[in-house]
Design an enzyme around this catalytic site. Sequence first.
Site, PDB file in Angstrom:
ATOM      1  N   SER A   1      -5.056  23.457 -36.094  1.00 58.65           N
ATOM      2  CA  SER A   1      -5.775  24.053 -34.958  1.00 58.65           C
ATOM      3  C   SER A   1      -6.313  22.922 -34.083  1.00 58.65           C
ATOM      4  O   SER A   1      -6.334  21.754 -34.499  1.00 58.65           O
ATOM      5  CB  SER A   1      -6.940  24.906 -35.470  1.00 58.65           C
ATOM      6  OG  SER A   1      -7.924  24.051 -36.034  1.00 58.65           O
TER       7      SER A   1
ATOM      8  N   ASP B   1      -1.621  25.483 -33.881  1.00 61.46           N
ATOM      9  CA  ASP B   1      -2.126  26.847 -34.068  1.00 61.46           C
ATOM     10  C   ASP B   1      -3.170  27.163 -32.992  1.00 61.46           C
ATOM     11  O   ASP B   1      -4.089  26.368 -32.760  1.00 61.46           O
ATOM     12  CB  ASP B   1      -2.756  26.928 -35.472  1.00 61.46           C
ATOM     13  CG  ASP B   1      -3.165  28.338 -35.851  1.00 61.46           C
ATOM     14  OD1 ASP B   1      -2.482  29.290 -35.432  1.00 61.46           O
ATOM     15  OD2 ASP B   1      -4.170  28.483 -36.582  1.00 61.46           O
ATOM     16  N   HIS B   2      -3.030  28.305 -32.345  1.00 56.63           N
ATOM     17  CA  HIS B   2      -4.006  28.773 -31.344  1.00 56.63           C
ATOM     18  C   HIS B   2      -4.341  27.742 -30.260  1.00 56.63           C
ATOM     19  O   HIS B   2      -5.523  27.532 -29.943  1.00 56.63           O
ATOM     20  CB  HIS B   2      -5.314  29.236 -32.019  1.00 56.63           C
ATOM     21  CG  HIS B   2      -5.161  30.504 -32.797  1.00 56.63           C
ATOM     22  ND1 HIS B   2      -5.014  31.731 -32.215  1.00 56.63           N
ATOM     23  CD2 HIS B   2      -5.115  30.719 -34.143  1.00 56.63           C
ATOM     24  CE1 HIS B   2      -4.889  32.666 -33.153  1.00 56.63           C
ATOM     25  NE2 HIS B   2      -4.942  32.072 -34.344  1.00 56.63           N
TER      26      HIS B   2
ATOM     27  N   ASP C   1      -2.251  30.493 -27.079  1.00 57.69           N
ATOM     28  CA  ASP C   1      -3.038  31.706 -27.292  1.00 57.69           C
ATOM     29  C   ASP C   1      -3.805  32.039 -26.019  1.00 57.69           C
ATOM     30  O   ASP C   1      -4.895  31.538 -25.789  1.00 57.69           O
ATOM     31  CB  ASP C   1      -3.988  31.480 -28.471  1.00 57.69           C
ATOM     32  CG  ASP C   1      -4.893  32.685 -28.714  1.00 57.69           C
ATOM     33  OD1 ASP C   1      -4.834  33.651 -27.928  1.00 57.69           O
ATOM     34  OD2 ASP C   1      -5.661  32.649 -29.688  1.00 57.69           O
TER      35      ASP C   1
ATOM     36  N   GLY D   1     -10.429  35.217 -40.901  1.00 55.89           N
ATOM     37  CA  GLY D   1     -11.593  34.957 -41.750  1.00 55.89           C
ATOM     38  C   GLY D   1     -11.685  35.904 -42.931  1.00 55.89           C
ATOM     39  O   GLY D   1     -10.717  36.580 -43.285  1.00 55.89           O
TER      40      GLY D   1
ATOM     41  N   HIS E   1      -1.238  37.123 -37.986  1.00 60.48           N
ATOM     42  CA  HIS E   1      -2.381  36.208 -38.161  1.00 60.48           C
ATOM     43  C   HIS E   1      -3.406  36.858 -39.083  1.00 60.48           C
ATOM     44  O   HIS E   1      -3.377  38.062 -39.314  1.00 60.48           O
ATOM     45  CB  HIS E   1      -3.041  35.930 -36.800  1.00 60.48           C
ATOM     46  CG  HIS E   1      -2.303  34.908 -36.000  1.00 60.48           C
ATOM     47  ND1 HIS E   1      -2.827  33.666 -35.706  1.00 60.48           N
ATOM     48  CD2 HIS E   1      -1.072  34.931 -35.448  1.00 60.48           C
ATOM     49  CE1 HIS E   1      -1.948  32.988 -34.991  1.00 60.48           C
ATOM     50  NE2 HIS E   1      -0.870  33.736 -34.821  1.00 60.48           N
ATOM     51  N   GLY E   2      -4.323  36.017 -39.562  1.00 63.76           N
ATOM     52  CA  GLY E   2      -5.428  36.552 -40.361  1.00 63.76           C
ATOM     53  C   GLY E   2      -4.956  37.206 -41.643  1.00 63.76           C
ATOM     54  O   GLY E   2      -5.517  38.211 -42.076  1.00 63.76           O
TER      55      GLY E   2
ATOM     56  N   ASN F   1       0.271  33.675 -41.173  1.00 60.01           N
ATOM     57  CA  ASN F   1      -0.730  32.616 -41.106  1.00 60.01           C
ATOM     58  C   ASN F   1      -1.816  32.758 -42.173  1.00 60.01           C
ATOM     59  O   ASN F   1      -2.417  33.823 -42.308  1.00 60.01           O
ATOM     60  CB  ASN F   1      -1.432  32.660 -39.740  1.00 60.01           C
ATOM     61  CG  ASN F   1      -0.575  32.114 -38.632  1.00 60.01           C
ATOM     62  OD1 ASN F   1       0.628  31.996 -38.771  1.00 60.01           O
ATOM     63  ND2 ASN F   1      -1.203  31.768 -37.530  1.00 60.01           N
TER      64      ASN F   1
ATOM     65  N   THR G   1      -8.082  30.977 -44.290  1.00 61.07           N
ATOM     66  CA  THR G   1      -9.296  31.236 -45.076  1.00 61.07           C
ATOM     67  C   THR G   1      -9.072  31.143 -46.585  1.00 61.07           C
ATOM     68  O   THR G   1      -9.904  30.573 -47.308  1.00 61.07           O
ATOM     69  CB  THR G   1      -9.858  32.628 -44.699  1.00 61.07           C
ATOM     70  OG1 THR G   1     -10.133  32.610 -43.295  1.00 61.07           O
ATOM     71  CG2 THR G   1     -11.132  32.941 -45.456  1.00 61.07           C
TER      72      THR G   1
HETATM   73  O1  G3H Z   1      -4.262  31.096 -37.170  1.00 57.88           O
HETATM   74  C1  G3H Z   1      -4.563  31.091 -38.369  1.00 57.88           C
HETATM   75  C2  G3H Z   1      -4.732  32.313 -39.094  1.00 57.88           C
HETATM   76  O2  G3H Z   1      -4.419  33.430 -38.413  1.00 57.88           O
HETATM   77  C3  G3H Z   1      -5.401  32.336 -40.392  1.00 57.88           C
HETATM   78  O3  G3H Z   1      -6.155  33.498 -40.638  1.00 57.88           O
HETATM   79  O4  G3H Z   1      -8.076  32.486 -41.823  1.00 57.88           O
HETATM   80  O5  G3H Z   1      -7.643  34.916 -41.934  1.00 57.88           O
HETATM   81  O6  G3H Z   1      -6.147  33.327 -43.074  1.00 57.88           O
HETATM   82  P1  G3H Z   1      -7.037  33.566 -41.949  1.00 57.88           P
HETATM   83 ZN    ZN Z   2      -4.703  32.976 -36.168  1.00 50.82          ZN
END
Ligand code: G3H
Ligand code: ZN
Length: 274
Positions: free
Chosen positions: A42, A74-75, A96, A171, A198-199, A220, A223
């Site tokens: 990032s 990333d982003h 992004d 997160g 993502h996430g 992705n 966290t």
């Molecule tokens: O861009 C990175 C992610 O989308 C990571 O998401 O922290 O929920 O695993 P995360």
């Molecule tokens: Zn992300």
Amino acid sequence: MIPQAYRQHYAVGAFNVTNIETTQAVISAAEELKSPVIVQTSEKALDYAGFDNLVGIVLGMAKKSTVPVVVHLDHGRSVDIAKKCLTAGYSSVMIDLNKLPFADNLSRTIEIVKIAKQYGASVEAELGGIMGREDYVKNSAPRLTDVGEAVQFVQRSGATVLAVGIGNAHGVPMANEKLHFDILEKIQKATNFPLVLHGASSTAASEITKAIRLGVVKINIDTDIRLAFSTALRKFMHANPDIYDTREIIGAGREAIYHVVAKKISIFNSIGKA
Ligand code: G3H
Ligand code: ZN
């Protein structure tokens, strides 16, 4: 890497790295399982480590790896940071711009795609908002990707992959986090295009498998890496109050990340696809 995953119905894990140990853990797990992998940084990670320092680590290790490693931004929030990473040798960048009006998101993505082409690099764009916080990126409410916009975007942008908002969140799990598979299915049917989730930390394996079936090819994870690392360090230091060799302490964190990444690679079904 992406077209093959799309054709063969598996996803490539995109793991966020911030230092030597996270990068080692991600790449060694991928090597052990003979899986392709995406190592992503990032903007905040680049600021934390120092741009040249982190870039040196990820590109150096990617080059020596025995499996294909894409090094990805990333982003990225601006054309400038994307350009800087491409110039440094990244093989892929994410831009992004999901908070911009559709036309602006599209036109700036087209601009980045043109630049990336000169480097033979890929571009990930985003439509719709992902809740929660990922380093410098924050959204308090979900914005679901509009199917009609997604169709126009993939036809006109030239992006390689598209990150979608389907109720996913960055997160630790959020109260209103819920994956809307009906929307994912509609996007996939209408676009027939490789998508990004993502996430994905804490997302159940069954949901990941379903998402892959519906065209997700890049997943992705950040966290879960952070949680594994910090939990392992706390445990290690509690159990070994006399050890002050920082390599032993951080090494416990590196090993914990290795196991998390290996587990994800197995869920993503990319074992042996290198
Ligand atoms: O861009 C990175 C992610 O989308 C990571 O998401 O922290 O929920 O695993 P995360
Ligand atoms: Zn992300």
